[in-house]
Write an enzyme that holds these catalytic residues in place. Structure first.
Site, short mmCIF file in Angstrom:
data_model
loop_
_atom_site.label_atom_id
_atom_site.label_comp_id
_atom_site.label_asym_id
_atom_site.label_seq_id
_atom_site.Cartn_x
_atom_site.Cartn_y
_atom_site.Cartn_z
N SER A 47 18.58 95.29 -86.53
CA SER A 47 19.13 94.53 -86.02
C SER A 47 19.95 94.54 -85.18
O SER A 47 19.60 95.45 -84.11
CB SER A 47 19.86 93.76 -87.89
OG SER A 47 20.67 92.13 -87.36
N ASP A 166 13.70 90.00 -89.31
CA ASP A 166 14.77 91.21 -89.00
C ASP A 166 14.16 92.47 -89.94
O ASP A 166 14.05 92.23 -91.56
CB ASP A 166 16.03 90.42 -89.89
CG ASP A 166 17.10 91.28 -89.27
OD1 ASP A 166 17.01 92.35 -89.58
OD2 ASP A 166 18.39 90.65 -89.44
#
Length: 481
Positions: A47, A166
């Protein structure tokens, strides 16, 4: 952990809008121990950590990095309801910013030196991507690594034809060898570079390799990772990263050059580092005057930071980077001009909240139309993917309900009729976007129909074009049937 003999890598945790912490930590390493970044075998990230790794390997200047992060925060806070406003599109902003800031040869600069953490939608497994063939692939991988389900949208993006979300969902602190990896995280926990909490509570919780100490400080940081605070708070977090990294270097004894601290004069410093307001500062200046020279937007930033750090870390405040303080000072300034000051007046803000029930529907309609227009090129594939996922969910629910209904049947009926006609069982065979399974025979038993359907959807071999479409992990079929 740092191991000079075996080599080392660095891993930056996913932290949302708290990526300012990574900027401060990396700035400290580049000033006091540049070999840690220069000679590192690989940089890992998930991320926001992956975004930071790409920025470091691409050689993006400190000022530009802070500018991009600050613009993202301003964009998220520009509306009354912040990130919940329909016009806020995190993935779109990231893609535009990456295409603008990354160099054209970024794939050549980072290939083999980075590990971007992704979570594959098909089975929930973690994937580390290291090699790229173009700049577009780098952008796609970063957008996938930053896509938080339901927060960033409903339909996950794809990388090389496979859907990912993610990387923090499966591995928020990726690494290959824990013994030779220096971990960096803005959360209180068990990392090499992280904040230290003023508490005797030693309880921890591990979530996708994210070690979190159970304290109120982590609750606040977790909330701010998704809902960005004011830029001054993020500036303090950036300086906190610098201090924590310096403490790590002191504990390991690997500082290898003089500190460019705030007590140093501008003589011998790089022109872009030296500040005009420090030109008249002498080496005999007190710590109070040195701290006063770098207080950002008044005295709030450093004063608040001094209250939140441990007592033995106060001496490290004198080692703060002048260039980092200058860049933060520039980004903390209000760049909206007079119009921004007028909009921030209390009567104007109250009026905007009062008018929100009238303005929000109009703004929402405009945002929806804009999203539909930009979604048109990808709409066919995304709609088929949604249909495929819906069929997956239906099949799983059906499989969970069937054993319960069969167990409630009388024993005599189960023994008398081992094979029930097909019409007595609510079984539906879903179709993939690009192909359907062979037509089942009418005389097949419900168990064979269900096994055939589940083998098609949950088997090891997924139909062409349907990779990464299942949202649930597979399991043993024979045990269930």
């Amino acid at each position: 952990m740092y191991d000079a003999e075996r080599g080392w890598s660095l891993s930056f945790a996913g932290c949302g809008f708290l990526g300012f912490y990574h900027v401060g930590a990396t700035r400290c390493l580049s000033e006091h121990a540049p070999h840690l970044l220069r000679d590192a075998r690989m940089l890992f990230g998930a991320s926001a950590g992956a975004l930071h790794c790409v920025g470091v390997l691409s050689g993006i200047p400190l000022e530009q990095t802070l500018q991009v992060l600050s613009d993202l925060v301003r964009k998220a806070r520009s509306r009354n309801i912040g990130i919940f406003h329909p016009s806020f599109n995190l993935s779109k902003f990231l893609r535009q910013g990456l295409c603008k800031c990354l160099p054209a040869n970024v794939h050549q600069l980072i290939s083999g030196k980075i590990g971007i953490s992704l979570t594959r939608v098909s089975d929930g497994e973690n994937v580390l991507v290291s090699d790229f063939r173009s700049k577009d692939e780098v952008v796609d991988a970063l957008v996938c690594s930053c896509f938080i389900p339901f927060y960033s949208g409903l339909i996950p993006p794809s990388f090389r034809g496979v859907r990912y979300v993610d990387g923090g969902v499966s591995d928020n602190v990726p690494f290959i060898d824990a013994k030779t990896t220096i971990t960096v995280s803005p959360f209180y926990g068990e990392y090499d570079i992280c904040p230290k909490v003023k508490s005797t509570n030693f309880l921890h919780v591990d979530i996708t390799k994210l070690s979190l100490r159970l304290c109120t400080g982590n609750l606040y940081l977790l909330s701010r990772a998704f809902v960005p605070p004011d830029l001054k708070v993020l500036g303090e977090i950036c300086l906190r990263g610098y201090l924590d990294a310096f403490r790590f270097l002191e504990e390991k004894g690997i500082c290898n050059r003089p500190q460019p601290g705030l007590k140093s004069s501008s003589e011998g410093m790089d022109p872009e580092v030296a500040m005009p307001s420090w030109a008249n500062m002498s080496l005999d200046s007190s710590p109070e005057s040195a701290a006063l020279a770098v207080r950002l937007e008044g005295d709030e930033l450093l004063d608040h930071l001094r209250l939140s750090i441990l007592p033995w870390d106060e001496s490290i405040l004198d080692t703060l980077s002048p260039r980092l303080a200058t860049a933060l000072s520039e980004e903390m300034k209000d760049k909206g001009g007079y119009m921004s000051k007028i909009c921030n007046l209390l009567p104007i803000r109250i009026m905007s909240y009062v008018m929100l029930p009238c303005t929000l529907p109009v703004e929402s309609a405009i945002a929806i139309v804009q999203r539909l227009v930009t979604w048109l090129p990808d709409m066919p594939d995304d709609v088929l993917w949604l249909q495929w996922v819906t069929s997956q969910v239906f099949t799983r629910v059906l499989m969970c309900l069937l054993p319960a209904s069969r167990s409630q049947m009388p024993v005599s009926s189960q023994q008398a009729s081992p094979c029930t006609p097909e019409q007595d069982w609510p079984c539906w065979t879903p179709c993939s976007p690009k192909g359907c399974p062979a037509e089942t025979k009418a005389e097949a038993t419900p168990r064979s129909i269900l096994r055939s359907s589940l083998n098609f959807f949950l088997g090891n071999k997924v139909p062409a074009g349907a990779e990464g479409l299942s949202t649930f992990p597979s399991f043993s079929l024979e045990k269930s049937l």
